[in-house]
Design an enzyme around this catalytic site. Structure first.
Site, PDB file in Angstrom:
ATOM      1  N   GLU A 149     -19.399  35.860  29.833  1.00  0.00           N
ATOM      2  CA  GLU A 149     -18.466  35.352  28.834  1.00  0.00           C
ATOM      3  C   GLU A 149     -17.509  34.278  29.335  1.00  0.00           C
ATOM      4  O   GLU A 149     -16.969  33.512  28.535  1.00  0.00           O
ATOM      5  CB  GLU A 149     -17.686  36.516  28.240  1.00  0.00           C
ATOM      6  CG  GLU A 149     -18.620  37.589  27.718  1.00  0.00           C
ATOM      7  CD  GLU A 149     -18.054  38.402  26.585  1.00  0.00           C
ATOM      8  OE1 GLU A 149     -17.062  37.975  26.002  1.00  0.00           O
ATOM      9  OE2 GLU A 149     -18.625  39.451  26.308  1.00  0.00           O
ATOM     10  N   GLU A 190      -2.101  33.596   6.504  1.00  0.00           N
ATOM     11  CA  GLU A 190      -1.726  33.614   5.103  1.00  0.00           C
ATOM     12  C   GLU A 190      -2.807  34.315   4.301  1.00  0.00           C
ATOM     13  O   GLU A 190      -3.948  34.430   4.736  1.00  0.00           O
ATOM     14  CB  GLU A 190      -1.522  32.188   4.584  1.00  0.00           C
ATOM     15  CG  GLU A 190      -0.418  31.419   5.294  1.00  0.00           C
ATOM     16  CD  GLU A 190      -0.325  29.974   4.844  1.00  0.00           C
ATOM     17  OE1 GLU A 190      -1.243  29.530   4.122  1.00  0.00           O
ATOM     18  OE2 GLU A 190       0.642  29.295   5.216  1.00  0.00           O
TER      19      GLU A 190
END
Length: 652
Positions: A149, A190
């Site tokens: 990774e 949001e």
């Protein structure tokens, strides 16, 4: 029990394990008073349903205080026992040998401090298991995943004099990202999803949101993962939400990865418990091909893309190759261990040994003697939600959300445990009434899309009670049912997982397989013998509206390497309806949309797809270059722990 004067009314909620007193607040006629001792008892009783392994999980998630962690230095006589074990296996010179190309932010001392934070990592076993051998295997597993990774992945000996298995920890930040750059792909700041108010984004000096791109050895990404990890490290979500760079520049670059190693993501067990044998696969796990080997840890990290393919994927092949080299270097015999996951199922079974329930959600039960006839309690569930049974204080916040401040009737908690004066309202991070989330099929969350509630009410065909889903009926037009609808039938509650072309078959029948999914028994509590009066009926003021739908997902390329819990599901299904109205008829159901699908080329962002089982999915631009660099999404927490998603970027 401690009582207040001037109480207008007192109502006793009788439960199986404890009683909860709910009193009208004399200082606020629209609010209530509850007692800390009774809340604590209710929490303990509810947590008993979490599953048989919950105590082992709690034990292995214990953490050393940060002031003690920061005292750790190489060779210190007072280092914790697990740190000393790691030092014996991996002295600093050996660490330098294995990671000669690491970013300078990854230090040996930082690694030891991260190990110290989690005593179960390379910990002491007193039941006959070999602590030293388990630690070696733990390190080999961890390092193999580190290299896949964060490695340079460059075979060119002219550029890197060491082979790829020793090129790990090369990247500490996601490629092409800087600390002053706003990156909307990893910011769920949001919208109506609960993650946006549970873990609010920090702000840049110019008013834009902070960036939560991949950082550290596990490439922690997304604001909700930074917030959950921050709560675990500091008891305060805002620390890392306001200063995410710490995950790259401090010992947290390793701690974030070790946290993921020790933390389970139900129905997935933790990698720690897979490797040390605490998790023992049951019949359902064995049927899925799962066992105590590296292959299962690959499945935990990135099962959707690297497992169940019938042949070994390139990413899994890398992990296996690196693991063999690390175990050989450490003198470990791994003969007979299942290293691959090619023939494993890539979804852990809901009946598996790792299927714990440790998230809090509303107890939808009925009680005729309480305000609004609610339980004033939460219960453990298997899907991920904002509140976690492993976190102190989350139970109170869950109760406040559904019965207190979240519905406009704030609850004042009286601390009768320590004998102090009223503590005031314990308020959730943001006052909202969320849409319930689905039971994830791979440890991930749903996206909510409001649908229209049928105007024609079903005719009950079995006994049902206030506060519970309406009864299923064959006469109700099947095409008026929506995916995610809850219906009761013969004493059980079912969720519609998908409307078949020929109609919604009767729940509980063979024909309903793949259509109606069993949720659990109807919980009517203590029902009145007569029709409940107006005061015993849930009121319309507690009816939430549908939440906004989070927007689109990123579509990974064919070489993408998503990790852990971000396995997209094709049939994400919400579990619940909105709070009942005055007629006990749900007003809205949450229905997720489509899933992430790998493609062979960069794809435009769709307008509304299902995030990994409900988690907001990265909105990202795929960059195609020669070698793979993973950009992860540390999930799990739900915390904690929300899911982990890694998107593979190709490097120039």
């Amino acid at each position: 029990m401690k009582q207040l004067s001037l109480i207008a009314s007192g109502i006793l909620l009788a439960g199986a394990a404890s009683a909860i007193t709910v009193e009208v607040d004399p200082e606020n006629p629209n609010g209530f008073i509850m007692y800390q001792s009774e809340l604590d008892a209710a929490e303990t009783a509810a947590a008993a349903n979490a599953g048989p392994m919950i105590d082992l999980v709690r034990h292995d998630l214990r953490m050393l205080p940060n002031d003690e962690v920061l005292k750790v230095t190489p060779g210190r006589a007072d280092n914790p026992s697990n740190v000393k074990r790691v030092e014996a296996i991996l002295p600093e010179a050996e660490f330098d040998y294995l990671f000669p190309h690491r970013n300078p932010a990854y230090t040996y001392q930082g690694f030891l401090q991260a190990v110290a934070k989690f005593p179960a990592y390379c910990g002491d076993y007193t039941d006959g298991r070999d602590s030293l051998a388990i630690c070696k295997k733990t390190l080999a597993t961890t390092f193999a995943h580190f290299v896949q990774e964060t490695g340079a992945h460059t075979p060119d000996v002219n550029q890197f004099e060491h082979p790829p298995w020793r090129q790990g920890l090369y990247w500490v930040r996601e490629m092409y990202q800087t600390e002053d750059k706003f990156n909307g792909a990893y910011n769920k700041c949001e919208g109506g999803h609960w993650a946006t108010w549970r873990y609010p984004c920090g702000l840049q000096p110019n008013g834009e949101y902070k960036s939560y791109f991949g950082r550290g050895a596990k490439q922690l990404s997304w604001n909700y993962n930074y917030g959950a990890f921050s709560e675990a490290m500091f008891g305060d979500a805002t620390v890392l939400l306001n200063d995410p760079a710490q995950v790259a520049d401090t010992w947290l670059n390793f701690a974030s990865a070790i946290f993921f190693y020790v933390y389970p993501q139900p129905p997935k067990p933790s990698m720690l418990h897979v490797i040390d044998g605490t998790w023992q696969p049951n019949a359902a796990d064995k049927a899925a091909g799962l066992d105590n080997g590296l292959g299962t840890t690959i499945n935990i990290i990135n099962g959707a893309f690297e497992c169940a393919k019938g042949s070994t994927t390139p990413q899994a092949a890398n992990r296996i190759k690196y693991y063999k080299l690390f175990t050989d270097h450490m003198g470990l015999d791994i003969t007979g261990e299942q290293l691959d996951c090619a023939n494993q199922a890539n979804k852990f079974p809901a009946e598996g040994a790792g299927a714990l329930q440790f998230y809090w959600d509303k107890d939808w039960g009925y009680d005729a003697n309480t305000p609004g006839n609610g339980k004033f309690a939460c219960k453990v569930v298997g899907y991920q939600f904002a509140y976690n049974a492993l976190n102190d204080g989350d139970y109170e916040q869950c109760v406040q959300l559904y019965f207190g401040e979240g519905v406009g009737t704030p609850i004042r908690i009286i601390d009768d445990v320590n004998g102090t004066t009223p503590t005031g309202v314990v308020t959730p991070t943001k006052v909202v009434t969320p849409t319930k989330v689905v039971t994830p099929t791979d440890g991930i969350l749903p996206t909510a899309t409001p649908t229209t509630t049928p105007t024609q009410a079903p005719t009950p065909t079995d006994s049902i009670c206030a506060g519970q889903p309406d009864a299923w009926t064959a006469t109700f037009p099947w095409n008026h049912y929506a995916t995610g609808d809850l219906r009761s039938h013969k004493g059980q509650i079912y969720r519609l997982a998908g409307v078949p072309a020929t109609g919604a078959y009767e729940p509980g029948t063979p024909a309903a397989t793949g259509s109606w999914v069993l949720v659990g028994p109807v919980d009517c509590g203590t029902q009145p013998t007569a029709t409940p009066t107006a005061t015993a009926t849930p009121t319309a003021t507690a009816t939430p509206t549908a939440t906004a739908t989070p927007t689109a997902t990123a579509t990974p390329t064919a070489t993408a390497t998503p990790t852990a819990t971000a396995t997209p599901t094709a049939t994400a299904t919400p579990t619940a309806t909105a709070t009942p109205t005055a007629t006990a008829t749900p007003t809205a159901t949450a229905t997720p949309t489509a899933t992430v699908t790998p493609t062979t080329a960069p794809t435009a962002i769709p307008s509304a797809t299902a995030a990994p089982s409900g988690q907001p999915t990265p909105v990202t631009t795929t960059i195609t270059i020669p070698d793979t660099i993973n950009v992860g999404n540390f999930g799990l927490f739900g915390l904690l722990l929300l899911p982990l998603l890694t998107v593979t970027r190709r490097r120039k």
